[in-house]
Design an enzyme around this catalytic site. Structure first.
Site, PDB file in Angstrom:
ATOM      1  N   ASP A 279       0.052  -9.631  -1.510  1.00 14.53           N
ATOM      2  CA  ASP A 279      -1.163  -8.810  -1.603  1.00 14.53           C
ATOM      3  C   ASP A 279      -0.804  -7.330  -1.758  1.00 14.53           C
ATOM      4  O   ASP A 279      -1.426  -6.600  -2.523  1.00 14.53           O
ATOM      5  CB  ASP A 279      -2.029  -9.043  -0.361  1.00 14.53           C
ATOM      6  CG  ASP A 279      -2.237 -10.528  -0.124  1.00 14.53           C
ATOM      7  OD1 ASP A 279      -2.724 -11.201  -1.039  1.00 14.53           O
ATOM      8  OD2 ASP A 279      -1.870 -11.028   0.962  1.00 14.53           O
TER       9      ASP A 279
ATOM     10  N   HIS B 248      -4.244 -13.184   5.012  1.00 15.28           N
ATOM     11  CA  HIS B 248      -4.010 -13.464   3.588  1.00 15.28           C
ATOM     12  C   HIS B 248      -5.155 -14.358   3.110  1.00 15.28           C
ATOM     13  O   HIS B 248      -5.046 -15.581   3.031  1.00 15.28           O
ATOM     14  CB  HIS B 248      -2.656 -14.158   3.387  1.00 15.28           C
ATOM     15  CG  HIS B 248      -2.432 -14.592   1.968  1.00 15.28           C
ATOM     16  ND1 HIS B 248      -2.330 -13.716   0.919  1.00 15.28           N
ATOM     17  CD2 HIS B 248      -2.306 -15.833   1.423  1.00 15.28           C
ATOM     18  CE1 HIS B 248      -2.151 -14.390  -0.201  1.00 15.28           C
ATOM     19  NE2 HIS B 248      -2.149 -15.679   0.072  1.00 15.28           N
TER      20      HIS B 248
END
Ligand code: NAD
Ligand code: LMR
Length: 326
Positions: free
Chosen positions: A159, A187
């Site tokens: 990410d 996540h």
């Protein structure tokens, strides 16, 4: 020549495994002077596929690769392991959220946490990639009571990399010019890709990019990137996930460069009001394998609201698998 380290990789015959093993063996992760022995775990039906992957590893004649062992028994695969990549688990398909995998994959991480507890080296470090990775890491950590909790981490580096790449493209700058970009929380689509402290060549990103784009398009693009890749490829991200796993473990192994932060999901000690024990992504610096959370960052109402949402989601995930936390 250094002594070899033992690197366990689960799900080694899968898509991420195929992109990961060759980079570990070539020295991209632990250094070009660090020999490795790979210890690969798969489920029994995938062992013959794994044998094919091993043939290819050997055919590369990597100078640093001092051995490859394969097994369908976690107690064998984690024997003496110093570094563990827990990748093996079912990926989500089109129409699924990562949280749909909670129950399916939870049991895997109970068994593997216990096997790590009973067999791994005293200095073991674990990166969980298999989704939902934060809560799977929490399950593995709870299943390994003899190992310090801070040796268990989950991967939010993908990410962070996605976020850095989006900002670099928007600004027409190299990705290396972006610093202090933080991914907070889970996540999952609730993650907060926090651009508010990020700089480009030392200049705050918020001074250079339209606030509306940052608070909407940018955040959503990063949060939904996994889904976008599944929609486009029909399969979840693999090479970029492997690349992020390499970055995650390499940064842990070598430490962060001066002034550099990394996003890593670690068990919260209550930092920034995040409940103790949640596997939560924070900005950290790393020295000698020890994480130090970057403290003192100020959050306005917008950022705090986002952090609260991802915190709540992780609390809900923890509640959903409470029976697996012995
Ligand atoms: P894949 O299906 O191609 O490979 C998974 C492999 O794991 C398979 O070979 C399977 O046989 C093996 N496996 C399943 N259960 C196992 C067990 N108990 N022990 C050992 N091996 C086992 O999937 P993939 O694309 O490699 O993705 C793996 C996981 O990584 C998925 O959960 C996916 O959602 C996740 N993922 C996470 C991130 C992240 O940023 N954290 C990014 C991409 C993918
Ligand atoms: C990703 O972010 O690409 C992975 O977590 C795969 C997924 O299910 O989104």
């Amino acid at each position: 020549m250094k002594a070899p380290i033992r690197v366990a990789v689960t799900g080694a015959a899968g898509n991420i495994g195929y992109a990961l093993l060759f980079r570990i063996a070539s020295g991209d992760c632990f250094g070009k002077d660090q020999p490795v022995i790979l210890q690969l775990l798969e489920v029994t039906p995938s062992m013959s596929k794994l044998e094919g992957v091993v043939m290819e590893l050997l055919d590369c004649a990597f100078p640093l690769l001092q051995g490859v062992e394969i097994s369908d028994d976690p107690n064998v695969a984690f024997k003496g392991a110093n570094q563990c990549f827990l990748v093996g688990s079912r990926p989500r398909g089109p129409g699924m959220e990562r949280s749909d995998l909670l129950k399916v994959n939870g049991a895997i991480f109970t068994a593997q946490g216990k096997a790590i507890n009973d067999n791994a080296a005293a200095d073991v470090r674990v990166c969980v990639v298999g989704n939902p990775c934060n809560t799977n890491a929490l399950i593995a950590m709870h299943s390994a009571p003899n190992i310090p909790a801070d040796r268990f981490t989950a991967m939010t580096r993908l990410d962070q990399n996605r976020a850095a790449s989006q900002l670099a493209a928007k600004l027409g700058k190299p990705v290396t010019s972006i610093k202090n970009l933080v991914v907070w929380g889970n996540h999952s689509p609730t993650m907060f890709a926090d651009y508010l402290h990020a700089t480009v060549d030392g200049v705050p990103v918020v001074d250079l990019i339209d606030a509306e784009w940052l608070s909407t398009t940018f955040i959503q693009t990063v949060a939904q990137r996994g889904k976008a890749i599944i929609d486009a490829r029909g399969q979840s991200s693999a090479a970029s996930a492997a690349g992020a796993a390499i970055d995650h473990m390499a940064t842990w192994f070598h430490g962060t460069a001066p002034g550099e932060w990394a996003s890593v999901a670690i068990p919260s000690q209550g930092w920034y009001g995040v409940p103790k024990g949640l596997m939560f992504s924070f900005p950290v610096t790393i020295k000698d394998g020890v994480f130090t959370v970057v403290e003192g960052l100020k959050h306005g109402a917008f950022a705090q609201g986002k952090i609260d949402i991802t915190t709540r989601e992780l609390e809900e995930e923890r509640a959903a698998i409470a029976d697996l936390l012995s």
